[in-house]
Design an enzyme around this catalytic site. Structure first.
Site, PDB file in Angstrom:
ATOM      1  N   ARG A 124      32.014 -54.347 -75.379  1.00  0.00           N
ATOM      2  CA  ARG A 124      31.358 -54.072 -76.665  1.00  0.00           C
ATOM      3  C   ARG A 124      30.208 -55.027 -76.979  1.00  0.00           C
ATOM      4  O   ARG A 124      29.855 -55.239 -78.136  1.00  0.00           O
ATOM      5  CB  ARG A 124      32.377 -54.087 -77.820  1.00  0.00           C
ATOM      6  CG  ARG A 124      33.422 -52.984 -77.727  1.00  0.00           C
ATOM      7  CD  ARG A 124      34.129 -52.798 -79.067  1.00  0.00           C
ATOM      8  NE  ARG A 124      35.068 -51.697 -79.001  1.00  0.00           N
ATOM      9  CZ  ARG A 124      36.374 -51.842 -78.816  1.00  0.00           C
ATOM     10  NH1 ARG A 124      36.884 -53.053 -78.665  1.00  0.00           N
ATOM     11  NH2 ARG A 124      37.166 -50.798 -78.793  1.00  0.00           N
ATOM     12  N   LYS A 146      15.447 -52.310 -77.351  1.00  0.00           N
ATOM     13  CA  LYS A 146      15.756 -50.919 -76.994  1.00  0.00           C
ATOM     14  C   LYS A 146      16.283 -50.876 -75.566  1.00  0.00           C
ATOM     15  O   LYS A 146      15.643 -51.380 -74.645  1.00  0.00           O
ATOM     16  CB  LYS A 146      14.515 -50.034 -77.103  1.00  0.00           C
ATOM     17  CG  LYS A 146      14.165 -49.583 -78.497  1.00  0.00           C
ATOM     18  CD  LYS A 146      13.034 -48.582 -78.397  1.00  0.00           C
ATOM     19  CE  LYS A 146      12.652 -48.031 -79.756  1.00  0.00           C
ATOM     20  NZ  LYS A 146      11.577 -47.021 -79.642  1.00  0.00           N
ATOM     21  N   GLU A 188       0.158 -49.782 -71.553  1.00  0.00           N
ATOM     22  CA  GLU A 188       0.915 -50.258 -72.710  1.00  0.00           C
ATOM     23  C   GLU A 188       0.192 -51.406 -73.412  1.00  0.00           C
ATOM     24  O   GLU A 188       0.345 -51.604 -74.615  1.00  0.00           O
ATOM     25  CB  GLU A 188       2.319 -50.695 -72.290  1.00  0.00           C
ATOM     26  CG  GLU A 188       3.221 -49.562 -71.812  1.00  0.00           C
ATOM     27  CD  GLU A 188       3.836 -48.751 -72.949  1.00  0.00           C
ATOM     28  OE1 GLU A 188       3.480 -48.987 -74.124  1.00  0.00           O
ATOM     29  OE2 GLU A 188       4.669 -47.877 -72.663  1.00  0.00           O
ATOM     30  N   LYS A 230       4.021 -56.701 -80.730  1.00  0.00           N
ATOM     31  CA  LYS A 230       5.306 -56.021 -80.750  1.00  0.00           C
ATOM     32  C   LYS A 230       6.334 -56.812 -81.550  1.00  0.00           C
ATOM     33  O   LYS A 230       7.134 -56.225 -82.296  1.00  0.00           O
ATOM     34  CB  LYS A 230       5.825 -55.775 -79.338  1.00  0.00           C
ATOM     35  CG  LYS A 230       7.137 -54.978 -79.356  1.00  0.00           C
ATOM     36  CD  LYS A 230       7.414 -54.238 -78.089  1.00  0.00           C
ATOM     37  CE  LYS A 230       8.600 -53.285 -78.275  1.00  0.00           C
ATOM     38  NZ  LYS A 230       8.931 -52.549 -77.045  1.00  0.00           N
ATOM     39  N   GLU A 240      13.533 -48.901 -85.910  1.00  0.00           N
ATOM     40  CA  GLU A 240      12.595 -47.777 -85.895  1.00  0.00           C
ATOM     41  C   GLU A 240      12.806 -46.822 -87.063  1.00  0.00           C
ATOM     42  O   GLU A 240      12.884 -45.603 -86.906  1.00  0.00           O
ATOM     43  CB  GLU A 240      12.703 -47.020 -84.557  1.00  0.00           C
ATOM     44  CG  GLU A 240      11.464 -46.228 -84.222  1.00  0.00           C
ATOM     45  CD  GLU A 240      11.475 -45.693 -82.805  1.00  0.00           C
ATOM     46  OE1 GLU A 240      10.465 -45.871 -82.119  1.00  0.00           O
ATOM     47  OE2 GLU A 240      12.500 -45.105 -82.380  1.00  0.00           O
ATOM     48  N   ARG A 244       7.928 -49.094 -86.708  1.00  0.00           N
ATOM     49  CA  ARG A 244       8.081 -49.229 -85.261  1.00  0.00           C
ATOM     50  C   ARG A 244       7.735 -47.937 -84.518  1.00  0.00           C
ATOM     51  O   ARG A 244       7.447 -47.976 -83.316  1.00  0.00           O
ATOM     52  CB  ARG A 244       9.503 -49.687 -84.925  1.00  0.00           C
ATOM     53  CG  ARG A 244       9.687 -50.058 -83.466  1.00  0.00           C
ATOM     54  CD  ARG A 244      10.982 -50.788 -83.203  1.00  0.00           C
ATOM     55  NE  ARG A 244      11.128 -51.043 -81.764  1.00  0.00           N
ATOM     56  CZ  ARG A 244      12.105 -51.771 -81.233  1.00  0.00           C
ATOM     57  NH1 ARG A 244      13.020 -52.325 -82.008  1.00  0.00           N
ATOM     58  NH2 ARG A 244      12.156 -51.951 -79.928  1.00  0.00           N
ATOM     59  N   ASN A 248       5.240 -45.891 -80.372  1.00  0.00           N
ATOM     60  CA  ASN A 248       5.388 -44.708 -79.526  1.00  0.00           C
ATOM     61  C   ASN A 248       4.086 -43.923 -79.402  1.00  0.00           C
ATOM     62  O   ASN A 248       4.100 -42.760 -78.972  1.00  0.00           O
ATOM     63  CB  ASN A 248       6.494 -43.797 -80.076  1.00  0.00           C
ATOM     64  CG  ASN A 248       7.867 -44.390 -79.876  1.00  0.00           C
ATOM     65  OD1 ASN A 248       8.240 -44.757 -78.769  1.00  0.00           O
ATOM     66  ND2 ASN A 248       8.613 -44.509 -80.966  1.00  0.00           N
ATOM     67  N   HIS A 251       3.523 -41.610 -76.553  1.00  0.00           N
ATOM     68  CA  HIS A 251       4.803 -41.424 -75.866  1.00  0.00           C
ATOM     69  C   HIS A 251       5.420 -40.045 -76.093  1.00  0.00           C
ATOM     70  O   HIS A 251       6.150 -39.559 -75.236  1.00  0.00           O
ATOM     71  CB  HIS A 251       5.796 -42.511 -76.295  1.00  0.00           C
ATOM     72  CG  HIS A 251       5.479 -43.870 -75.732  1.00  0.00           C
ATOM     73  ND1 HIS A 251       4.278 -44.500 -75.958  1.00  0.00           N
ATOM     74  CD2 HIS A 251       6.211 -44.711 -74.957  1.00  0.00           C
ATOM     75  CE1 HIS A 251       4.290 -45.679 -75.345  1.00  0.00           C
ATOM     76  NE2 HIS A 251       5.435 -45.825 -74.729  1.00  0.00           N
ATOM     77  N   HIS A 255       6.275 -38.732 -72.671  1.00  0.00           N
ATOM     78  CA  HIS A 255       7.656 -38.489 -72.239  1.00  0.00           C
ATOM     79  C   HIS A 255       7.843 -37.047 -71.791  1.00  0.00           C
ATOM     80  O   HIS A 255       8.591 -36.765 -70.844  1.00  0.00           O
ATOM     81  CB  HIS A 255       8.632 -38.819 -73.370  1.00  0.00           C
ATOM     82  CG  HIS A 255       8.837 -40.289 -73.564  1.00  0.00           C
ATOM     83  ND1 HIS A 255       9.521 -40.798 -74.648  1.00  0.00           N
ATOM     84  CD2 HIS A 255       8.481 -41.360 -72.816  1.00  0.00           C
ATOM     85  CE1 HIS A 255       9.556 -42.124 -74.557  1.00  0.00           C
ATOM     86  NE2 HIS A 255       8.925 -42.473 -73.450  1.00  0.00           N
ATOM     87  N   HIS A 269       5.569 -44.136 -65.801  1.00  0.00           N
ATOM     88  CA  HIS A 269       5.632 -44.126 -67.258  1.00  0.00           C
ATOM     89  C   HIS A 269       4.288 -44.500 -67.879  1.00  0.00           C
ATOM     90  O   HIS A 269       3.786 -43.821 -68.786  1.00  0.00           O
ATOM     91  CB  HIS A 269       6.718 -45.091 -67.745  1.00  0.00           C
ATOM     92  CG  HIS A 269       6.764 -45.253 -69.230  1.00  0.00           C
ATOM     93  ND1 HIS A 269       7.133 -44.226 -70.081  1.00  0.00           N
ATOM     94  CD2 HIS A 269       6.451 -46.308 -70.023  1.00  0.00           C
ATOM     95  CE1 HIS A 269       7.067 -44.647 -71.332  1.00  0.00           C
ATOM     96  NE2 HIS A 269       6.654 -45.905 -71.324  1.00  0.00           N
TER      97      HIS A 269
END
Length: 375
Positions: A124, A146, A188, A230, A240, A244, A248, A251, A255, A269
């Site tokens: 956990r 993330k 990026e 960032k 997010e 935030r 993206n 993206h 994606h 990517h």
């Protein structure tokens, strides 16, 4: 000797530092030792990175009296899978992990995302250290917590927020990257200029070629400025909820392009993000939000750095369907009740989010892009 620079990520009790500069892997044990609860780490890496950087890292950790177990996965996006997640977690459990064990990610964005998700899940939640070895990972995926894996339905749809205890961005690792990987990571970097910092984008127009060519000062400056950007966004919006989402930019389109390419290495990517950012600017132009010169300026710079900027640049894209790309976008994590949220721009450095883009407008643009790919 180059001075190591430190960028703090302010998250209260979960705050941590990003350390940037050459030679950090050789001193990793000294950096990590005060931050972990036990004296054992699992280093998760890939079979390419391990050949360059695993032995120096192990020597450094062992010199700090930290026991090391290594787990290597195949390089490439395909390792961000349920199968590799299960493999890594099982290995950790079989090899005697406990709650004082730490996980160290040594690699690019794929390794960092996979290792972070394993660290978030086993027992956990275990302490987690990021040692990103690609430009993309150093400026983006290693920062902000993330973690996750891909599914057949899309990219990064299963995962968790799990902040690292430390990020060691050893810029010396960039010397071993193929130029294609450096260029992909550079997309990026450009993103930060396009979303919030027009002056940084102008700096990149002047110094980006030096960065790609291997200039150490340019690389350190770009990594530090990207991490500062960032870190500020993550500190303001860790999970997010709003701000935030700007990270993206490109993206949502990118994606979907990656999913259509099948995560098989045809499209990296960063290459998908490069194309996606131009698509976002083009959509903004079509909606009357920004002038066409901004999209062309961004396209010209990314193209000059050797990046793809059009769907037509992607091998095999002529066979794709606009409806399939739209379906991928509807599964984007920002989507709300089937409505796609886009990150658009009023100009360079002026990004914002919107859920008021008509699907037909997106479909038309995608169909034109795919038609051009078939020419």
């Amino acid at each position: 000797m180059t001075t190591i620079q430190t960028v703090p990520v302010g998250l209260g009790e979960r705050s941590y530092d990003i350390r940037v500069g050459p030679g950090l892997i050789a001193n990793a044990g000294e950096e990590i030792k005060p931050l972990i609860r036990g004296n054992k780490v699992f280093v998760i890496t890939d079979s390419t990175v391990s050949g360059h950087w695993l032995d120096p890292l192990k020597r450094s950790l062992r010199a700090a009296d930290i026991a090391v177990t290594t787990i290597a996965v195949p390089p490439g996006e395909s390792s961000k899978s349920f199968a590799d997640f299960e493999h890594v977690c099982t290995r950790m459990l079989e090899d005697g992990v406990d709650r004082r064990t730490a996980v160290v990610a040594l690699g690019g964005g794929v390794v960092g995302d996979l290792a972070g998700y394993c660290a978030a899940s086993v027992m956990r939640g275990l302490d987690f250290i990021q040692i990103p070895t690609s430009l993309l990972a150093q400026v983006d995926s290693s920062v902000g917590g993330k973690t996750g894996i891909n599914t057949p339905q899309g990219k990064n749809l299963v995962g968790a927020f799990h902040q690292p205890k430390l990020v060691l961005a050893d810029t010396g690792t960039l010397d071993t990257l193929p130029k294609r990987e450096v260029r992909a990571g550079y997309a990026e970097v450009v993103k930060y200029g396009l979303i919030r910092d027009a002056a940084f984008f102008e700096w990149l127009e002047q110094h980006g070629a030096d960065l790609i060519a291997g200039d150490e000062a340019a690389r350190i400056s770009a990594v530090v400025e990207s991490c500062k950007a960032k870190a500020a966004v993550v500190a303001a919006d860790e999970r997010e909820a709003g701000l935030r989402e700007l990270l993206n930019f490109g993206h949502t389109f990118g994606h979907a392009l990656e999913a259509s390419a099948g995560f098989d290495g045809t499209l990296l990517h960063g290459e998908a993000v490069s194309i996606g950012m131009i698509q976002a600017l083009e959509m903004s132009r079509r909606l009357g939000l920004c002038v066409g010169q901004d999209a062309e300026r961004a396209r010209a710079h990314l193209g000059a750095m050797g990046l793809m900027t059009r769907v037509a640049d992607i091998p095999g894209a002529a066979r794709w369907k606009a409806e399939a790309l739209l379906a991928s976008m509807r599964r984007d994590k920002k989507a709300r009740e089937g409505t796609v949220r886009f990150v658009l721009a009023r100009g360079i450095g002026e990004a914002f989010t919107s859920d008021d883009v008509a699907p037909d407008a997106v479909r038309t643009m995608l169909e034109e892009d795919l038609s051009a790919a078939g020419v």
